[in-house]
Design a protein around this motif. Sequence first.
Motif, PDB file in Angstrom:
ATOM      1  N   UNK A  31      -6.081  -3.330 -10.062  1.00  0.00           N
ATOM      2  CA  UNK A  31      -5.989  -1.870  -9.911  1.00  0.00           C
ATOM      3  C   UNK A  31      -7.314  -1.204 -10.294  1.00  0.00           C
ATOM      4  N   UNK A  32      -7.962  -1.716 -11.334  1.00  0.00           N
ATOM      5  CA  UNK A  32      -9.234  -1.130 -11.770  1.00  0.00           C
ATOM      6  C   UNK A  32     -10.300  -1.341 -10.699  1.00  0.00           C
ATOM      7  N   UNK A  33     -10.302  -2.511 -10.070  1.00  0.00           N
ATOM      8  CA  UNK A  33     -11.290  -2.773  -9.010  1.00  0.00           C
ATOM      9  C   UNK A  33     -11.011  -1.898  -7.780  1.00  0.00           C
ATOM     10  N   UNK A  34      -9.751  -1.690  -7.483  1.00  0.00           N
ATOM     11  CA  UNK A  34      -9.424  -0.811  -6.351  1.00  0.00           C
ATOM     12  C   UNK A  34      -9.898   0.611  -6.666  1.00  0.00           C
ATOM     13  N   UNK A  35      -9.643   1.042  -7.899  1.00  0.00           N
ATOM     14  CA  UNK A  35     -10.020   2.412  -8.283  1.00  0.00           C
ATOM     15  C   UNK A  35     -11.543   2.592  -8.283  1.00  0.00           C
ATOM     16  N   UNK A  36     -12.261   1.508  -8.527  1.00  0.00           N
ATOM     17  CA  UNK A  36     -13.732   1.602  -8.613  1.00  0.00           C
ATOM     18  C   UNK A  36     -14.386   1.682  -7.237  1.00  0.00           C
ATOM     19  N   UNK A  65       3.306   1.925  -5.768  1.00  0.00           N
ATOM     20  CA  UNK A  65       3.088   3.355  -5.505  1.00  0.00           C
ATOM     21  C   UNK A  65       1.653   3.782  -5.823  1.00  0.00           C
ATOM     22  N   UNK A  66       0.924   2.955  -6.548  1.00  0.00           N
ATOM     23  CA  UNK A  66      -0.454   3.310  -6.930  1.00  0.00           C
ATOM     24  C   UNK A  66      -1.509   2.682  -6.031  1.00  0.00           C
ATOM     25  N   UNK A  67      -1.108   1.727  -5.195  1.00  0.00           N
ATOM     26  CA  UNK A  67      -2.096   1.019  -4.364  1.00  0.00           C
ATOM     27  C   UNK A  67      -2.296   1.779  -3.046  1.00  0.00           C
ATOM     28  N   UNK A  68      -3.546   2.113  -2.715  1.00  0.00           N
ATOM     29  CA  UNK A  68      -3.807   2.797  -1.436  1.00  0.00           C
ATOM     30  C   UNK A  68      -3.793   1.755  -0.306  1.00  0.00           C
ATOM     31  N   UNK A  69      -2.614   1.364   0.117  1.00  0.00           N
ATOM     32  CA  UNK A  69      -2.441   0.210   1.005  1.00  0.00           C
ATOM     33  C   UNK A  69      -3.260   0.296   2.282  1.00  0.00           C
ATOM     34  N   UNK A  70      -3.458   1.533   2.794  1.00  0.00           N
ATOM     35  CA  UNK A  70      -4.167   1.670   4.075  1.00  0.00           C
ATOM     36  C   UNK A  70      -5.605   1.194   4.014  1.00  0.00           C
ATOM     37  N   UNK A 105       0.202  -4.508   8.670  1.00  0.00           N
ATOM     38  CA  UNK A 105      -0.026  -5.849   9.236  1.00  0.00           C
ATOM     39  C   UNK A 105      -1.503  -6.063   9.549  1.00  0.00           C
ATOM     40  N   UNK A 106      -2.202  -5.009   9.992  1.00  0.00           N
ATOM     41  CA  UNK A 106      -3.616  -5.161  10.371  1.00  0.00           C
ATOM     42  C   UNK A 106      -4.510  -5.437   9.160  1.00  0.00           C
ATOM     43  N   UNK A 107      -3.990  -5.207   7.964  1.00  0.00           N
ATOM     44  CA  UNK A 107      -4.800  -5.439   6.756  1.00  0.00           C
ATOM     45  C   UNK A 107      -4.550  -6.819   6.151  1.00  0.00           C
ATOM     46  N   UNK A 108      -3.695  -7.613   6.781  1.00  0.00           N
ATOM     47  CA  UNK A 108      -3.402  -8.972   6.273  1.00  0.00           C
ATOM     48  C   UNK A 108      -4.189  -9.946   7.132  1.00  0.00           C
TER      49      UNK A 108
END
Length: 252
Positions: A31-36, A65-70, A105-108
């Motif tokens: 989560x910290x790496x995503x936020x950075x 709910x916290x991950x910006x999946x897109x 699906x396009x992100x996997x």
Amino acid sequence: MAPRDHRQADINVTAVSDSVALAKAAADRIMARIAANSDRVAICLTGGSSPKQLYALLATDAYRSQIPWQRVHWFIGDERFVPAEDPLHNMGMARRIFLDACAPAANIHPIPTDTGNPDEAARRYESELKSFHGTNELGSARPLFDVVLMGVGPDGHTASLFPDYPAIEETKRWVVGVPHAHVEPFVPRVTLTLPALNSCREMLFEVAGSEKRAILTRVLAGENLPANRARSTGETIWLVDQAALPENFRGR
Ligand code: 6PG
């Protein structure tokens, strides 16, 4: 128990109480790496049993709910060359536990295992990685991945880089086929090489359980093992639970 940091040589060992705490510590680091990174994020997953609790945790509402999946893309560091629906398939495991329910699906980005052979699959995945990265260069200024998750096997392998196999010495290819595995399951593999895996902001090893203590002792003693040669161009962290922690690290 709060995570405790130990540094041995340039290995950063973070000790946690058990596998539940380990999954939480790993999830929080992701989560910290995503936020950075406010741009597109690339996470390279691992197979085996060690990351399963982490993957399940990422699917819980607190994380989901916290991950910006897109804008998060999911890759895999190595694959067993079996059909995607086979229980041994690494990305299949990650998909079942969290990706299919959470990620577009396009992100996997699975390694294809429906091609003729592991070498062909390796070529295709390498070209997918290069196209995603937008360049054939793996400079530390712009690493390929934000996070690379890793596990360690009883012989010191990581991803499908086995001791004394040619794949561990590869310096040019990003992905290679491995015709025979050194440990179970004895199926051909496809693996990212050290140049590709090491090109990350953070490499995160997850090590849990008393059966890992012997190999972790060898790794921390600095033995020349694949798991010791996998080092991020940024930060490398070994998350270890108490059961796996070698004697001389206990209680520090
Ligand atoms: C694989 C893995 C492999 C794994 C280690 C640890 O496909 O088998 O990617 O490198 O991470 O063998 O496996 P466990 O987590 O099951 O101990």
